[in-house]
Write an enzyme that holds these catalytic residues in place. Sequence first.
Site, mmCIF file in Angstrom:
data_model
loop_
_atom_site.group_PDB
_atom_site.id
_atom_site.type_symbol
_atom_site.label_atom_id
_atom_site.label_comp_id
_atom_site.label_asym_id
_atom_site.label_seq_id
_atom_site.Cartn_x
_atom_site.Cartn_y
_atom_site.Cartn_z
ATOM 1 N N ALA A 105 0.944 -1.353 -0.130
ATOM 2 C CA ALA A 105 0.032 -0.028 -0.056
ATOM 3 C C ALA A 105 0.896 1.102 0.102
ATOM 4 C CB ALA A 105 -1.138 -0.021 1.224
ATOM 5 N N LYS A 106 0.318 2.215 -0.117
ATOM 6 C CA LYS A 106 0.981 3.712 -0.089
ATOM 7 C C LYS A 106 0.045 4.780 -0.200
ATOM 8 C CE LYS A 106 5.329 5.262 -0.503
ATOM 9 N NZ LYS A 106 6.566 4.303 0.020
ATOM 10 N N GLY A 107 0.468 5.856 0.566
ATOM 11 C CA GLY A 107 -0.597 6.992 0.769
ATOM 12 C C GLY A 107 0.180 8.361 0.691
#
Length: 416
Positions: A105-107
């Site tokens: 995931a990444k944000g």
Amino acid sequence: MSTTPTPYDDAKAQLKRAQEILGFSDDDYDLLATPRREVTVAVPVQRDDGTVEVLQGYRIQHNWSRGPGKGGIRYAANVDMEEVRALAMLMTWKAALLNLPYGGAKGGIAFDPADYSQAEIERITRRYVHELLPVIGPEIDIPAPDIGTNEQTMAWFMDTYSQAVGYTSPGVVTGKPVSLGGSLGRAEATSLGVYITTRAALEQLGIAEKDATVAVQGFGKVGRGAARFMDDAGMKVVAVSDVFGAVYNADGIDTAALADHVDETGKVVGFAGAEAMDPAELLLLDVDAVVPAAVEAVITGDNAAKVKAKIVVEGANGPTTAAGDEILNANGVLVVPDILANSGGVLVSYYEWVQSRDNFFWDLDRVRESQETAMLAVWDDVVAFAKEHDINLREAAVSMAVKRVLDAHNMRGLFP
Ligand code: NAD
């Protein structure tokens, strides 16, 4: 329409190559190329002067076949959907390569923290967490620091989440301060991993550490620690850069003194123990290893042919574009890919998550020894896979990781 490939295009090109090597179907390719969940949120913030701005925030969970999402939160002006997608996919492969029970995931939020006060950044962070509440949690998706964020950001993150669920939940983020359940050795884990893999690459080429020269791009959480570990080990760190400029000393920079200078002045330029140099030349220096540890897409089709180093160690995520990579490989440069070189951070994040869930904390020796053992084992596996299939280290690392994710997906089956 622009024809320049985006970071997501480059990430998909790596997956396509893994498909050629492993021979899986186009259906499987589509499944692996498509993020499972993409969230965009408005992050309204009241500035200190009373005005209100609406920032754009993202969180993308690329894959969760092997476990909850895991990946950093980036605060930078150029954060956008394509970049976050690419970084989320890289996180899936990185976690799988290390055999961690995580997906990727990444944000991020599109703003430059340098233009905001600490109080404003705290409000931005807390509002962003609040907007993401339905899709984050210790069993769902566990963020960590990245460019522009740090352990203070993670402390606010953890506090906001904990307030919402009604109990203290340290397992929701990693990269926390040690006083809040962070792991000893986490702050420098990515840097230590960059050093460990640089050492392994030098050994593979028969270059003694004491004779090795290196140039490090970026003097933040990753580059600074990597330069320090390398200097301590006896390598000659001849050049270092940051966003403001670069410095050079053919006899080796005293990186401890440089770190003090940066703490005082905020930049590497002006350091008395080195001369200023053109930052664009740093990655092209005639050294044994260059370590891009700042931002993506710095080795490209335009400059890769001019890289003179024998080794490129990707401290940053995605520092080499697909076009740049092709040239480096054709020229026989040994590229240690990002998902291997900078995987120390997610590895020790995993140790932190385990400690948070166990409420039992490890001493620094245990963290460091576990990290070194795990990373060297992965290094050996990747080198052996590359040899067996006559491919480079990036192709090997991505293929090994993709295979693990695909196996997990196939064993679980497709829910109608
Ligand atoms: P950071 O914000 O702490 O530091 C970034 C550094 O790069 C700063 O010194 C900045 O001045 C410099 N920089 C920015 N633009 C530059 C440019 N154009 N040229 C030269 N220097 C420039 O960020 P970080 O955490 O050190 O992350 C660096 C890279 O490593 C990113 O790609 C990140 O995704 C990756 N990474 C970080 C971690 C981690 O644990 N922090 C883990 C894995 C990968």
